[in-house]
Motif scaffolding. Structure first.
Motif, PDB file in Angstrom:
ATOM      1  N   ASN A  41      -0.481  -0.191  54.038  1.00  0.00           N
ATOM      2  CA  ASN A  41       0.926  -0.471  54.321  1.00  0.00           C
ATOM      3  C   ASN A  41       1.340  -1.837  53.781  1.00  0.00           C
ATOM      4  N   TRP A  42       0.525  -2.822  54.070  1.00  0.00           N
ATOM      5  CA  TRP A  42       0.850  -4.184  53.621  1.00  0.00           C
ATOM      6  C   TRP A  42       0.939  -4.235  52.105  1.00  0.00           C
ATOM      7  N   LEU A  43      -0.011  -3.601  51.431  1.00  0.00           N
ATOM      8  CA  LEU A  43      -0.020  -3.612  49.967  1.00  0.00           C
ATOM      9  C   LEU A  43       1.205  -2.894  49.410  1.00  0.00           C
ATOM     10  N   SER A  44       1.575  -1.760  50.020  1.00  0.00           N
ATOM     11  CA  SER A  44       2.724  -1.008  49.520  1.00  0.00           C
ATOM     12  C   SER A  44       4.023  -1.777  49.731  1.00  0.00           C
ATOM     13  N   ILE A  45       4.150  -2.459  50.870  1.00  0.00           N
ATOM     14  CA  ILE A  45       5.355  -3.252  51.119  1.00  0.00           C
ATOM     15  C   ILE A  45       5.437  -4.405  50.131  1.00  0.00           C
ATOM     16  N   TYR A  46       4.292  -5.039  49.868  1.00  0.00           N
ATOM     17  CA  TYR A  46       4.255  -6.158  48.917  1.00  0.00           C
ATOM     18  C   TYR A  46       4.671  -5.691  47.526  1.00  0.00           C
ATOM     19  N   ILE A  47       4.117  -4.551  47.093  1.00  0.00           N
ATOM     20  CA  ILE A  47       4.449  -4.037  45.761  1.00  0.00           C
ATOM     21  C   ILE A  47       5.901  -3.551  45.730  1.00  0.00           C
ATOM     22  N   GLY A  48       6.347  -2.899  46.814  1.00  0.00           N
ATOM     23  CA  GLY A  48       7.693  -2.343  46.851  1.00  0.00           C
ATOM     24  C   GLY A  48       8.788  -3.385  46.762  1.00  0.00           C
ATOM     25  N   LYS A  49       8.486  -4.634  47.135  1.00  0.00           N
ATOM     26  CA  LYS A  49       9.492  -5.690  47.099  1.00  0.00           C
ATOM     27  C   LYS A  49       9.616  -6.344  45.721  1.00  0.00           C
ATOM     28  N   LYS A  50       8.754  -5.954  44.789  1.00  0.00           N
ATOM     29  CA  LYS A  50       8.841  -6.534  43.450  1.00  0.00           C
ATOM     30  C   LYS A  50      10.154  -6.121  42.791  1.00  0.00           C
ATOM     31  N   PRO A  51      10.769  -7.012  42.024  1.00  0.00           N
ATOM     32  CA  PRO A  51      12.056  -6.688  41.397  1.00  0.00           C
ATOM     33  C   PRO A  51      11.915  -5.608  40.327  1.00  0.00           C
ATOM     34  N   ALA A  52      13.028  -4.950  40.049  1.00  0.00           N
ATOM     35  CA  ALA A  52      13.041  -3.895  39.034  1.00  0.00           C
ATOM     36  C   ALA A  52      12.766  -4.479  37.657  1.00  0.00           C
ATOM     37  N   TYR A  58      14.462   1.316  38.720  1.00  0.00           N
ATOM     38  CA  TYR A  58      14.807   1.488  40.130  1.00  0.00           C
ATOM     39  C   TYR A  58      13.839   0.753  41.056  1.00  0.00           C
ATOM     40  N   GLY A  59      12.981  -0.077  40.504  1.00  0.00           N
ATOM     41  CA  GLY A  59      12.057  -0.846  41.326  1.00  0.00           C
ATOM     42  C   GLY A  59      10.800  -0.067  41.670  1.00  0.00           C
ATOM     43  N   TYR A  60      10.041  -0.600  42.646  1.00  0.00           N
ATOM     44  CA  TYR A  60       8.743  -0.039  43.010  1.00  0.00           C
ATOM     45  C   TYR A  60       8.739   0.505  44.441  1.00  0.00           C
ATOM     46  N   GLY A  61       9.920   0.792  44.984  1.00  0.00           N
ATOM     47  CA  GLY A  61      10.007   1.182  46.388  1.00  0.00           C
ATOM     48  C   GLY A  61       9.274   2.462  46.729  1.00  0.00           C
ATOM     49  N   LYS A  62       9.157   3.385  45.778  1.00  0.00           N
ATOM     50  CA  LYS A  62       8.527   4.670  46.091  1.00  0.00           C
ATOM     51  C   LYS A  62       7.031   4.547  46.366  1.00  0.00           C
ATOM     52  N   ILE A  63       6.449   3.382  46.103  1.00  0.00           N
ATOM     53  CA  ILE A  63       5.042   3.181  46.435  1.00  0.00           C
ATOM     54  C   ILE A  63       4.826   3.348  47.937  1.00  0.00           C
ATOM     55  N   GLN A  64       5.875   3.129  48.718  1.00  0.00           N
ATOM     56  CA  GLN A  64       5.765   3.278  50.167  1.00  0.00           C
ATOM     57  C   GLN A  64       5.544   4.741  50.561  1.00  0.00           C
ATOM     58  N   PHE A  65       6.124   5.668  49.807  1.00  0.00           N
ATOM     59  CA  PHE A  65       5.897   7.081  50.086  1.00  0.00           C
ATOM     60  C   PHE A  65       4.468   7.484  49.726  1.00  0.00           C
ATOM     61  N   LEU A  66       3.940   6.905  48.650  1.00  0.00           N
ATOM     62  CA  LEU A  66       2.548   7.158  48.310  1.00  0.00           C
ATOM     63  C   LEU A  66       1.622   6.634  49.409  1.00  0.00           C
ATOM     64  N   SER A  67       1.958   5.485  49.969  1.00  0.00           N
ATOM     65  CA  SER A  67       1.183   4.917  51.063  1.00  0.00           C
ATOM     66  C   SER A  67       1.189   5.837  52.270  1.00  0.00           C
ATOM     67  N   ALA A  68       2.386   6.322  52.650  1.00  0.00           N
ATOM     68  CA  ALA A  68       2.483   7.229  53.793  1.00  0.00           C
ATOM     69  C   ALA A  68       1.722   8.521  53.531  1.00  0.00           C
ATOM     70  N   LEU A  69       1.790   9.021  52.301  1.00  0.00           N
ATOM     71  CA  LEU A  69       1.069  10.244  51.946  1.00  0.00           C
ATOM     72  C   LEU A  69      -0.431  10.065  52.119  1.00  0.00           C
ATOM     73  N   LEU A  70      -0.959   8.922  51.673  1.00  0.00           N
ATOM     74  CA  LEU A  70      -2.389   8.654  51.795  1.00  0.00           C
ATOM     75  C   LEU A  70      -2.806   8.554  53.260  1.00  0.00           C
ATOM     76  N   ILE A  71      -1.981   7.910  54.082  1.00  0.00           N
ATOM     77  CA  ILE A  71      -2.299   7.794  55.510  1.00  0.00           C
ATOM     78  C   ILE A  71      -2.347   9.174  56.157  1.00  0.00           C
ATOM     79  N   GLY A  72      -1.372  10.022  55.837  1.00  0.00           N
ATOM     80  CA  GLY A  72      -1.363  11.369  56.408  1.00  0.00           C
ATOM     81  C   GLY A  72      -2.579  12.182  56.007  1.00  0.00           C
TER      82      GLY A  72
END
Length: 275
Positions: A41-52, A58-72
């Motif tokens: 989670n921490w890594l995905s939030i850090y990467i997701g905040k990087k500018p486009a 559109y930026g790196y925000g979708k990395i958070q969905f990959l993170s949630a997918l891996l947790i599930g």
């Protein structure tokens, strides 16, 4: 209890926990990925905040969905492994009653998990973050599982020895359900399912309320992690100049940014009013 907590009971205490309360061991085993999931989670939030960038406009925000997918997936995989292992022990008759101390441990785990759930769910709602929401659901699962184990331990301690094992199996089934919900939400985010109906309706109402907009043809959007990217097509009167149309577009964007949270980019196009 995270991964470090599980390792802490190994060696001296691991066999004791296993003999005394299998349900509690189920909670410890299934919660052992907490440290890993929080790190993801921490890594995905850090990467997701990087500018486009030009490559990722559109930026790196979708990395958070990959993170949630891996947790599930980790939750479901761990639950299936433990379920199979526990069924084998029931078939071999390796059943022993737990001690009263197991109930105290289960109660403490339930309280801790619920506190963490409330903290993380509040943060997820404020930031519209799917990765944090998955972590919050993980902690809620820990809390509810601990309550179930507490009940099973009490029944087993009272004489119904197999209750501990049965409750451990129930915990595993419960975890698979939550893991599947996390996976489904992550897949929806990755596939651009669209805007939630309440947000789309709110934006539609804002655009309709602007006097010089004749009609709102469509409102579309996609998830960018914490935020949304919006696409809107409006109809304007044929006799409006381009300068006036641009003013209306700017007014529309400003109104949406001010009244709708978690909106990143807004693309507004216009077409002539239909006869």
């Amino acid at each position: 209890m995270g991964l470090g907590g599980l390792w802490g009971v190994q060696g001296v205490g691991f066999s004791v926990v296993w003999r005394e309360c299998v349900g509690l061991h189920a909670v410890a085993f299934l919660a052992s990925g907490d440290v890993l999931s929080k790190g993801i989670n921490w890594l995905s939030i850090y990467i997701g905040k990087k500018p486009a960038t030009t490559r990722f406009p559109y930026g790196y925000g979708k990395i958070q969905f990959l993170s949630a997918l891996l947790i599930g997936i980790l939750l479901i995989g761990g639950a299936i492994v433990f379920f199979s292992h526990n069924v084998q022990h029931i078939q071999t008759g390796q059943i022993a009653p737990p001690s009263g101390f197991a109930m105290v441990s289960a109660l403490l785990l339930a309280i801790t998990g619920e506190i963490m759930y409330r903290i993380l769910s509040c943060s997820a709602q404020r930031n519209n973050n799917s990765a944090i929401r998955a972590a919050a659901n993980d902690n809620r699962m820990d809390a509810l599982s601990s309550v179930m184990v507490l009940i099973g331990t009490f029944l087993s301690y009272s004489g119904w020895v197999i209750a501990d094992r049965l409750m451990a199996l129930a915990v595993v089934i419960f975890v698979v359900k939550i893991g599947w919900d996390i996976v489904r939400e992550a897949v929806h985010g990755l596939l651009d399912l669209g805007l939630p109906s309440e947000i789309g309706g709110h934006i539609q109402a804002i655009c309709t309320a602007i006097p010089r907009i004749d009609a709102v043809n469509y409102v579309r959007g996609r998830h960018l992690g914490d935020n949304f990217a919006i696409e809107i097509e409006i109809s304007l009167a044929n006799d409006l100049s381009l300068a006036t149309a641009n003013e209306i577009i700017l007014e529309t964007k400003k109104a949406i940014h001010e009244r709708v949270p978690h909106i990143d980019t807004i693309h507004v196009t216009f077409v002539p009013q239909q006869a």
